[in-house]
Design an enzyme around this catalytic site. Structure first.
Site, mmCIF file in Angstrom:
data_model
loop_
_atom_site.group_PDB
_atom_site.id
_atom_site.type_symbol
_atom_site.label_atom_id
_atom_site.label_comp_id
_atom_site.label_asym_id
_atom_site.label_seq_id
_atom_site.Cartn_x
_atom_site.Cartn_y
_atom_site.Cartn_z
ATOM 1 N N ASP A 10 -3.732 -27.403 -11.233
ATOM 2 C CA ASP A 10 -2.945 -27.962 -10.128
ATOM 3 C C ASP A 10 -3.816 -29.024 -9.468
ATOM 4 O O ASP A 10 -4.991 -29.190 -9.819
ATOM 5 C CB ASP A 10 -2.607 -26.846 -9.113
ATOM 6 C CG ASP A 10 -1.811 -27.346 -7.917
ATOM 7 O OD1 ASP A 10 -0.904 -28.171 -8.116
ATOM 8 O OD2 ASP A 10 -2.102 -26.941 -6.774
ATOM 9 N N SER A 11 -3.248 -29.698 -8.478
ATOM 10 C CA SER A 11 -4.039 -30.684 -7.743
ATOM 11 C C SER A 11 -5.007 -29.997 -6.771
ATOM 12 O O SER A 11 -5.965 -30.613 -6.327
ATOM 13 C CB SER A 11 -3.102 -31.593 -6.953
ATOM 14 O OG SER A 11 -2.285 -30.805 -6.108
ATOM 15 N N TYR A 42 -1.085 -34.995 -5.483
ATOM 16 C CA TYR A 42 -0.418 -35.631 -6.628
ATOM 17 C C TYR A 42 0.955 -36.177 -6.225
ATOM 18 O O TYR A 42 1.465 -37.096 -6.835
ATOM 19 C CB TYR A 42 -0.190 -34.609 -7.756
ATOM 20 C CG TYR A 42 -1.362 -34.380 -8.684
ATOM 21 C CD1 TYR A 42 -2.627 -34.889 -8.415
ATOM 22 C CD2 TYR A 42 -1.186 -33.642 -9.855
ATOM 23 C CE1 TYR A 42 -3.686 -34.661 -9.279
ATOM 24 C CE2 TYR A 42 -2.241 -33.413 -10.730
ATOM 25 C CZ TYR A 42 -3.485 -33.926 -10.440
ATOM 26 O OH TYR A 42 -4.526 -33.700 -11.310
ATOM 27 N N GLY A 43 1.520 -35.568 -5.181
ATOM 28 C CA GLY A 43 2.898 -35.887 -4.797
ATOM 29 C C GLY A 43 3.117 -37.351 -4.429
ATOM 30 O O GLY A 43 4.233 -37.854 -4.489
ATOM 31 N N CYS A 73 1.777 -26.850 -11.208
ATOM 32 C CA CYS A 73 2.043 -27.891 -10.220
ATOM 33 C C CYS A 73 3.427 -28.442 -10.546
ATOM 34 O O CYS A 73 3.679 -28.854 -11.691
ATOM 35 C CB CYS A 73 0.976 -28.972 -10.366
ATOM 36 S SG CYS A 73 1.284 -30.451 -9.395
ATOM 37 N N ASN A 74 4.302 -28.437 -9.568
ATOM 38 C CA ASN A 74 5.658 -28.951 -9.809
ATOM 39 C C ASN A 74 5.644 -30.455 -10.063
ATOM 40 O O ASN A 74 6.399 -30.956 -10.879
ATOM 41 C CB ASN A 74 6.553 -28.665 -8.602
ATOM 42 C CG ASN A 74 7.025 -27.220 -8.562
ATOM 43 O OD1 ASN A 74 8.114 -26.912 -9.015
ATOM 44 N ND2 ASN A 74 6.203 -26.337 -8.040
ATOM 45 N N THR A 75 4.774 -31.158 -9.338
ATOM 46 C CA THR A 75 4.724 -32.616 -9.482
ATOM 47 C C THR A 75 4.328 -32.985 -10.914
ATOM 48 O O THR A 75 4.961 -33.831 -11.545
ATOM 49 C CB THR A 75 3.706 -33.210 -8.471
ATOM 50 O OG1 THR A 75 3.946 -32.625 -7.189
ATOM 51 C CG2 THR A 75 3.827 -34.705 -8.384
ATOM 52 N N GLU A 154 -3.541 -27.664 2.734
ATOM 53 C CA GLU A 154 -4.924 -27.894 2.266
ATOM 54 C C GLU A 154 -5.900 -27.992 3.439
ATOM 55 O O GLU A 154 -7.076 -27.725 3.289
ATOM 56 C CB GLU A 154 -5.011 -29.156 1.392
ATOM 57 C CG GLU A 154 -4.352 -29.025 0.023
ATOM 58 C CD GLU A 154 -5.226 -28.326 -1.042
ATOM 59 O OE1 GLU A 154 -6.449 -28.268 -0.875
ATOM 60 O OE2 GLU A 154 -4.642 -27.834 -2.026
ATOM 61 N N CYS A 186 7.139 -26.516 -5.040
ATOM 62 C CA CYS A 186 5.745 -26.936 -4.945
ATOM 63 C C CYS A 186 4.942 -25.647 -4.873
ATOM 64 O O CYS A 186 5.273 -24.753 -4.084
ATOM 65 C CB CYS A 186 5.511 -27.781 -3.701
ATOM 66 S SG CYS A 186 3.754 -28.137 -3.418
ATOM 67 N N THR A 187 3.920 -25.561 -5.697
ATOM 68 C CA THR A 187 3.195 -24.288 -5.783
ATOM 69 C C THR A 187 2.306 -24.022 -4.568
ATOM 70 O O THR A 187 1.744 -22.946 -4.432
ATOM 71 C CB THR A 187 2.360 -24.228 -7.078
ATOM 72 O OG1 THR A 187 1.523 -25.392 -7.130
ATOM 73 C CG2 THR A 187 3.253 -24.173 -8.297
ATOM 74 N N HIS A 188 2.188 -25.021 -3.674
ATOM 75 C CA HIS A 188 1.471 -24.761 -2.418
ATOM 76 C C HIS A 188 2.329 -23.932 -1.459
ATOM 77 O O HIS A 188 1.803 -23.214 -0.616
ATOM 78 C CB HIS A 188 1.123 -26.068 -1.705
ATOM 79 C CG HIS A 188 -0.102 -26.760 -2.233
ATOM 80 N ND1 HIS A 188 -0.141 -27.365 -3.468
ATOM 81 C CD2 HIS A 188 -1.329 -26.954 -1.672
ATOM 82 C CE1 HIS A 188 -1.335 -27.908 -3.638
ATOM 83 N NE2 HIS A 188 -2.079 -27.671 -2.564
HETATM 84 N N1 DGL Z 1 1.039 -27.851 -5.972
HETATM 85 C C1 DGL Z 1 1.534 -29.189 -6.261
HETATM 86 C C2 DGL Z 1 2.995 -29.121 -6.617
HETATM 87 O O1 DGL Z 1 3.449 -28.040 -7.004
HETATM 88 C C3 DGL Z 1 1.103 -30.038 -5.126
HETATM 89 C C4 DGL Z 1 1.324 -31.435 -5.251
HETATM 90 C C5 DGL Z 1 0.407 -32.374 -4.560
HETATM 91 O O2 DGL Z 1 -0.778 -32.374 -4.837
HETATM 92 O O3 DGL Z 1 0.957 -33.211 -3.834
HETATM 93 O O4 DGL Z 1 3.731 -30.073 -6.614
#
Ligand code: DGL
Length: 267
Positions: A10-11, A42-43, A73-75, A154, A186-188
């Site tokens: 993930d990011s 990443y978004g 990571c969804n992105t 974060e 989003c996994t966050h």
């Molecule tokens: N956990 C990432 C997701 O699921 C976070 C994206 C990010 O870094 O913006 O999209």
């Protein structure tokens, strides 16, 4: 082979929610985790950048001989799943976090209006909207990008007044009125799941994209005779930039003394 690890990336800390779900479902498996904190978030990045980061990270994880790669990571799942799958070829099986959600909602014959929240990258890619539309014709899907949530999490703003205010500002958007299901795209976001549930008075079903993927990963390993049977795996956690919060939150999910290593794979 059975003893090869599962690679997860993930990011940042978001993928730890996925790694945690994998650990619960598959306690004997060894996890190699990579959080690309150097490029977070990443978004807001272009599709090309997310594809480049993701394929490079896949190579890094393959260096650990992973049998499965999990794009936590969804992105990256929205923008880079096909590229990573092609790039990896037959070296490992690649999972993303979006398809299991679509399959779950299709199997449970969801009706009414489904909301999706995620990063700008995920929402603007239209991946959830397209896949849900193809799999469940007629389903009404409303998608909203909520870009402040990742930096907020974060930075450690969770379960406090600041995060309550930001969550309220986003979730009171008129488009989300009347939804009966909300996908945390989003996994966050599972880190603030209780706050989100509370906003909706616990009346909306909240879908955690990371939780959903643990089941197909387990099924895949089981049906291919790839489950590791020896216990007490030692997981490895890498970040491309050290952050104290990452260390803190990884301890929240993985109580044992975790190995957190900073590594520059971008040289
Ligand atoms: N956990 C990432 C997701 O699921 C976070 C994206 C990010 O870094 O913006 O999209």
């Amino acid at each position: 082979k059975k003893d090869q690890p599962i690679g997860i990336f993930d990011s940042g800390v978001g993928g730890l929610t996925v790694a945690h779900a994998i650990q619960n479902q598959l306690p004997d498996e060894q996890i190699i985790y990579f959080g690309d904190t150097f490029h977070l978030p990443y978004g807001d990045k272009s599709r090309d950048s997310v594809q480049y980061y993701s394929t490079r990270i896949a190579d890094f994880l393959l260096g650990y001989n992973c049998k499965v790669l999990l794009i936590a990571c969804n992105t990256a799942s929205a923008s880079a799943y096909e590229q990573v799958t092609q790039h990896v070829g037959d070296r490992a099986v690649v999972f993303n976090v979006i398809d299991p959600v679509v399959q779950y909602l299709s199997a449970s014959q969801v009706k009414g209006t489904v909301g999706v929240i995620g990063t700008k990258g995920t929402i603007n890619s239209g991946t959830y909207q397209t896949k849900l539309g193809e799999e469940i014709p007629g389903l009404e899907v409303v998608a909203l990008s909520t870009p402040l949530l990742v930096p907020m999490i974060e930075e450690g703003f969770i379960y406090d007044d600041i995060s309550n205010a930001i969550i309220r500002a986003y979730l009171s958007h008129p488009s989300l009125k009347g939804i009966n299901t909300l996908i945390l795209g989003c996994t966050h976001y599972p880190i603030i799941k209780r706050q989100i549930e509370k906003f909706f008075n616990f009346e909306v079903e909240i879908i955690d994209s990371g939780q959903m993927v643990a089941v197909p990963v387990r099924e895949y390993l089981q049906s291919n005779g790839l489950m590791r049977s020896r216990g007490s795996p030692v997981h490895k956690f890498f970040v491309s930039d050290y952050t104290e919060y990452f260390e803190k939150i990884s301890r929240m999910f993985f109580e044992e003394n975790i190995h957190l290593e900073q590594i520059n794979i971008w040289k």
